[in-house]
Design an enzyme around this catalytic site. Structure first.
Site, PDB file in Angstrom:
ATOM      1  N   GLU A  50       8.611  34.142  48.289  1.00 35.63           N
ATOM      2  CA  GLU A  50       7.710  33.399  49.170  1.00 35.63           C
ATOM      3  C   GLU A  50       8.407  32.122  49.582  1.00 35.63           C
ATOM      4  O   GLU A  50       8.899  31.358  48.752  1.00 35.63           O
ATOM      5  CB  GLU A  50       6.390  33.103  48.437  1.00 35.63           C
ATOM      6  N   ARG A  51       8.438  31.907  50.880  1.00 36.62           N
ATOM      7  CA  ARG A  51       9.187  30.767  51.435  1.00 36.62           C
ATOM      8  C   ARG A  51      10.652  30.830  51.015  1.00 36.62           C
ATOM      9  O   ARG A  51      11.271  29.815  50.721  1.00 36.62           O
ATOM     10  CB  ARG A  51       8.559  29.434  51.027  1.00 36.62           C
ATOM     11  N   GLU A  64      -5.834  28.216  47.609  1.00 34.68           N
ATOM     12  CA  GLU A  64      -5.412  29.215  48.590  1.00 34.68           C
ATOM     13  C   GLU A  64      -5.707  30.638  48.123  1.00 34.68           C
ATOM     14  O   GLU A  64      -4.904  31.549  48.293  1.00 34.68           O
ATOM     15  CB  GLU A  64      -3.923  29.044  48.920  1.00 34.68           C
ATOM     16  N   ARG A  74      -7.888  16.824  54.108  1.00 37.90           N
ATOM     17  CA  ARG A  74      -7.126  17.555  53.088  1.00 37.90           C
ATOM     18  C   ARG A  74      -6.256  16.617  52.257  1.00 37.90           C
ATOM     19  O   ARG A  74      -6.026  16.865  51.071  1.00 37.90           O
ATOM     20  CB  ARG A  74      -6.270  18.610  53.788  1.00 37.90           C
ATOM     21  N   ASP A 114       1.765  18.939  52.175  1.00 38.73           N
ATOM     22  CA  ASP A 114       2.492  20.129  51.737  1.00 38.73           C
ATOM     23  C   ASP A 114       3.937  20.096  52.182  1.00 38.73           C
ATOM     24  O   ASP A 114       4.320  20.859  53.065  1.00 38.73           O
ATOM     25  CB  ASP A 114       1.788  21.381  52.274  1.00 38.73           C
ATOM     26  N   GLU A 119       6.415  17.403  41.978  1.00 37.86           N
ATOM     27  CA  GLU A 119       6.959  18.655  42.509  1.00 37.86           C
ATOM     28  C   GLU A 119       7.610  18.402  43.857  1.00 37.86           C
ATOM     29  O   GLU A 119       6.979  17.891  44.785  1.00 37.86           O
ATOM     30  CB  GLU A 119       5.834  19.701  42.640  1.00 37.86           C
ATOM     31  N   GLU A 126      11.105  25.025  53.426  1.00 34.79           N
ATOM     32  CA  GLU A 126      10.017  25.624  54.196  1.00 34.79           C
ATOM     33  C   GLU A 126       9.744  24.877  55.505  1.00 34.79           C
ATOM     34  O   GLU A 126       9.700  25.467  56.573  1.00 34.79           O
ATOM     35  CB  GLU A 126       8.743  25.664  53.344  1.00 34.79           C
ATOM     36  N   GLU A 131      14.031  15.064  61.224  1.00 36.34           N
ATOM     37  CA  GLU A 131      12.759  14.371  61.465  1.00 36.34           C
ATOM     38  C   GLU A 131      12.643  13.962  62.937  1.00 36.34           C
ATOM     39  O   GLU A 131      11.574  14.071  63.531  1.00 36.34           O
ATOM     40  CB  GLU A 131      12.672  13.131  60.572  1.00 36.34           C
TER      41      GLU A 131
END
Lengths: 710, 710
Positions: free
Chosen positions: B165-166, B291, B341, B370, B392, B398, B542
């Site tokens: 995943e990713r 999720e 969020r 995220d 983390e 990603e 960026e």
């Protein structure tokens, strides 16, 4: 021939109750051949249910279905042959029939057994009315010689597209777990349903022919033959989508060049083997040089070269190739406003007019883009007088709610088929697809037949050399065939319009309702409810989705739900160019892409000017300021707000109507429709809010009625 | 223990040439234990290549690596113990070591074999400099006790997310075809690479634990044990992502309620079995109520209840649970501007501070959303003084170019780790993750060590009870490990910063370049080129992507490439609210979502005002007009135009630089980087054009410099 077991499949528009009128009478079937057996079987099944039965050949009968070649003919049939209606019997062809009622006997006469079967289903549609007053002899022939459904079914489940590309009804009815389905009874039941609508051909696999499916042409041909065996009793011929690069992938050749002798020999030999296995095989369907599929461009050949190669391989066996005109650059640069995907099919194909073989049919999507809710009619259809053209519709609701929304599409198709590229005095699209004479004969035959206008009304009289009507099917292994039970009506209506393009879509809808819900305890109330829910549902859907013909605004990939800018900066050629001042695509000759110039007069001029362009297509043809005043009197942005509020409201009303129908239909069907309507209401509100919020944010123009826009 | 075969894998930052200095000298290794054997093996391999060898225990040596417990100690080691540097030897712990050089002998002393291994890699980093001038004894200890990589690897290939995943580097290095990989040599080589960076823990499966992966905890535990066996010689412990609902899915219980006695007993017994198989098992990683994953909310329990249940099961065996704080409502209504969020993790977890067990580690993403290219530091990190927090990071790119773009992330991580929530006099994020004392001791130890500042500089002195640093890994079965060869630097830098958060990211980059390309025929030129290409690459990325901290604007689902409105009307809570007047999210206390109130002073005030809010986060915290003047003096919209033109230009310059490096590196590696740079340049131009076109269309403000915007 075994009688199909229909207990496990949903009866759709052929429930037992629809056969009551026939089943309770004495019927005589005269004639030989496989399809005559099918007619006998249908009559026998109905009789077993409702107490009628085969009439004694020598005795009296209520209904006679006979081939004109049968000897001796039953007296009622002979009387028709000898009577004043005999003129109607001229030129019935392979599928036509004459229907009459005199002296208390209803008679169907046909030259071929397929005509008997179509006649039988005509009697089914009429029901008791078939056995009422006398009716003069009237011939019925299909307007289109070929009325075909394309299945976009894969054998293997595709990682992105699933088993049925753009399928919203479960898995394939033909293929399961990488092999032919074990449920051939369902295939046969499907053929029976299609025959009752008038469809007479299907293609059994996706036009995107992946590795596994390519082998259907050769070592897996037996699977295709097995499907053909199931459909043959209903007069439906099987076609196959093939991969243009098959000579390389399957034949081991180093090229697929259509002018290469080895390639041509490979196709000839391969096709020979196909016909040895399936003598009534219909032909090939090809998507070439489109969205990544291989094609003749790789060899610097034209699409006529490609199509003709396959046509030549098929010709000795009476087959045809359907060559799709859906060719465009799907790697377009969104920055480049001069490239116009809408132009592509015309630019590619119009110069090739006259170069295609007689058995090569150019299959043209009805609009220039891709089955949007609203598009103009494709200019290709008027641009190729010396080419057999088939018009392609999309029964599967890719862009029209994916069988989660009620969207009865026949009114759209009817508009398409009735569009007259050269103005009111010229032929219409139906005539062009029919290949009929230039006098618009398609529209002339038949007369209305009571409340069920579809029954015998407006059948074609041509069956000419045109390409016919083709559509992408919407069925799957879903218990209701089509996911949304009401989406069955689209499948039904397609077949009916392919047979008789002049039918009134509302009447076809009522016909479908009448058959499908023949057993309802209150047919009248249910019929009214369903008619109200469905007849205007395409317009409702249009109101809450992309406005004024601009199209797309859907989520990329799966194409469900709103995403106003979803395709705006992609290579797909599907843009709306909204900025803070205005929205729409300038496709004029004067200042735009020149697409309007692909139409003949008068449409070329009508579309060119924002003043004369129909409102519903304004943003397809023009980029206008938000304050631009429509013919309706509203501004563009206010129109967007108004229609989106109205559309979502109408979706909610549709749900309310259905709530009142509880108890009038099978509870499982009612619940399924209810569940889909809940989703439709939710989705319609989402569309309303996203589209309105988008245009409020962009234009800064508040709603004139002060409603809440997020 | 077998010597790993390294011939089939890319050597990354441990090519043979990096061992030349050691391999050409006489080395003495003293001490017992598995990791001491690993040290011997490394020395032996290097010696075999470069002509050195193990020193005669009684004779002279150039390099001594010895445990303090070894008897007798080699004289050089004994001299260190007896000399003035002996103070440095206090409290080295399980992984620390002292490095010194005196009397022509380089000495590494450690209390445990893992320290010897880390010391050995320190000498590798120094290369010839390790054998130059004398150097006083200096202690090196990891700042973070646990330095961990999470693998988001699935055993089965997930239909949407793929196997990793990713993951942007091919398939999993652990799992293949539904089973444990047959290529355990690659796992071992991976462990060796990680050990050289300082990483000491990994989790072997995706935090989204699907059906197959759930069984790793029970009947497929042997697979985990096999991986642990490969990594143990490098001091790396294995952790497992588990599904909160395992008691139901695997245990046959009717509930997973964390307070249910049977559930607790099931976890205790299951964990007991895990440790019986893998005695040094690290613990569990859990994504709960996030999720779609199950969690304690279903039982109306808190996340502390959930985490503590697992912590209690692990505690008897010395294991820990990593409980992820990534909990938010992913079914948000985009119409509702009050839900934010960014607030979610704080709102969920801050009230639980003090309720977690000592062996429960709350794993907090560095930003509140995220892993965007630019986010503020998560306020959770400062809000839970009585909880062990792990920070983390996301090594896998990603949202930062998916290993198709060069994007060296250590500068971002360094900013995060150096962020001081309470202002310049307070602790920073590194100290909080370290769990060190409040005086910021992390920053105090070590001194720079020449050009390669990373070598020995700024190591932590704490190794406190904090949660440490965790990151999502970016490796796969790609031949270069990471798809983009230059993305190896992110993996390397993560490990180095986890060991020593104060390291200068540019120096770490140079260190990585020096090791990785040790064999280049022109290390100096290549080093300059790569430094120029990579050191500022995060800022370049960026510039051409989402502006001013607003985030997202990526294609939904796969998250690659631009789609300005892609998430604007979705349930994911990731919006920019651009309209014709302005853009950005108002997260102030005064008029917005109140998110700024989750920070302590001074940041709460700094972020609250658009005047004091740092430019690069302006749109994260504020909705401002396009004409708003930034601290830089530019308007928002002009800043958008300028940075996007500049960013795309810099991407092109990066490619130019690489073109000149042809011949300085392995041709296959050069070609791979070149191919990725081509894509980066294309993609950067696409970002530039889409973002600029979007804001020009929306704002109507032309570019002040008259450049072309589509």
């Amino acid at each position: 021939m075994t009688t199909p077991d229909l207990t496990d499949v949903h009866p759709a528009w052929l429930p037992p109750e629809a056969f009551r009128a026939i089943g309770s009478r004495r019927t005589l079937v005269r004639g030989d051949g496989l399809l005559a057996e099918t007619v006998r079987e249908e009559v026998a099944r109905a009789s077993a249910l409702y107490g009628g039965g085969p009439a004694d050949p020598a005795g009296p009968a209520d209904l006679v279905l006979a081939l004109t070649t049968a000897t001796p003919l039953p007296p009622a049939a002979q009387a028709l042959l000898d009577g004043p209606g005999a003129d109607e019997l001229a030129g019935l062809g392979d599928e036509g029939y004459v229907l009459a009622r005199h002296d208390g006997v209803t008679v169907v006469l046909a030259d071929a057994a397929a005509g008997l079967l179509h006649g039988l289903f005509h009697v089914v549609r009429l029901g008791e009315r078939a056995f009422g007053a006398a009716r003069p002899a009237q011939a019925h022939r299909p307007a289109m010689r070929r009325r075909m459904l394309d299945h976009w079914d894969n054998i293997d489940v595709h990682p992105v597209m699933g088993q049925v590309e753009r399928g919203y009804s479960g898995g394939s009815i033909f293929w399961r777990d990488g092999a032919l389905t074990g449920d051939l009874a369902r295939v046969r039941a499907y053929g029976r349903l299609l025959a009752a609508t008038g469809v007479n051909a299907i293609s059994v696999n996706n036009v995107n022919v992946h590795a596994t499916e390519a082998h259907l042409l050769t070592d897996r041909l037996g699977d295709v033959a097995a499907i053909a065996d199931e459909l043959r009793p209903y007069g439906i011929r099987v076609h196959l989508s093939v991969n243009f690069a098959s000579p390389i992938a399957l034949g081991g050749l180093s090229t697929a060049d259509p002018l290469d002798a080895d390639v041509r020999a490979w196709w000839a030999a391969t096709t020979e083997r196909v016909y040895a296995t399936i003598p009534d095989f219909g032909g090939y369907v090809v998507k070439a040089d489109s969205e990544g599929q291989p094609g003749p461009f790789a060899y610097e050949r034209t699409h006529a070269d490609g199509a003709n190669m396959l046509a030549d391989a098929l010709a000795p066996h009476g087959g045809v190739v359907h060559w799709r005109a859906f060719v465009y650059n799907h790697r377009q640069d969104w920055r480049d406003r001069s490239t116009d995907r809408a132009r592509a099919a015309f630019d590619h194909f119009a110069p090739l007019d006259g170069q295609f073989r007689d058995n090569a049919i150019l299959q043209v999507k009805h609009g220039p883009l891709d089955f949007q809710t609203r598009e103009p009619v494709s200019p290709v259809i008027a641009a190729m007088p010396s080419t057999r053209l088939a018009v392609e519709l999309q029964v599967t609701q890719e862009y029209t709610g994916q069988q989660r929304h009620v969207c009865y599409l026949a009114p759209m198709w009817s508009e398409v088929l009735g569009f007259r590229p050269w103005g009111p005095d010229g032929r219409d699209v139906a005539a062009l697809a029919t290949g009929g004479t230039a006098d618009g004969s398609v529209a002339d035959s038949g007369t209305a037949d009571g409340a069920l206008a579809g029954s015998g009304a407006a059948d074609g009289g041509a069956g000419g050399p045109g390409g016919g009507l083709v559509a992408v099917s919407n069925v799957g292994d879903d218990r209701f065939w089509t996911g949304h039970p009401l989406a069955q009506a689209n499948l039904y209506a397609f077949g009916r319009l392919a047979w008789a393009p002049r039918l009134d879509p509302g009447a076809v809808l009522d016909e479908w309702i009448g058959l499908t819900f023949a057993a309802s305890r209150d047919r009248a109330a249910l019929g009214r409810t369903l008619h109200e829910m469905m007849d205007g549902s395409w317009h409702t859907y249009e109101r809450y989705t992309a406005p004024l013909g601009v199209g797309f605004m859907v989520r990329p990939g799966h194409h469900y739900g709103p995403d106003v800018d979803g395709y705006e900066y992609t290579p797909w050629g599907t843009y709306h160019f909204a900025d803070r001042d205005g929205v729409g695509v300038d496709r004029t000759r004067a200042t735009g892409t020149g697409y309007t110039g692909q139409y003949p007069e008068p449409w070329s001029e009508v579309y060119e000017s924002p003043e004369s362009c129909p409102d519903e297509l304004l943003l397809f043809f023009h980029h206008v300021p938000y304050g631009h005043v429509l013919q309706s009197g509203s501004t563009v942005v206010q129109h967007i707000y108004d229609t989106h509020f109205a559309g979502a409201e109408q979706a909610a009303e549709t749900r309310l109507r259905w709530q009142k129908a509880e108890g009038l239909v099978d509870p499982a069907l009612w619940a399924r429709v209810k569940e889909r309507l809940d989703e439709q209401v939710r989705s319609a509100e989402e569309w309303r809010d996203q589209v309105n919020a988008y245009f409020l944010r962009k234009s800064g123009v508040p709603d004139a009625h002060g409603r809440r826009i997020h």
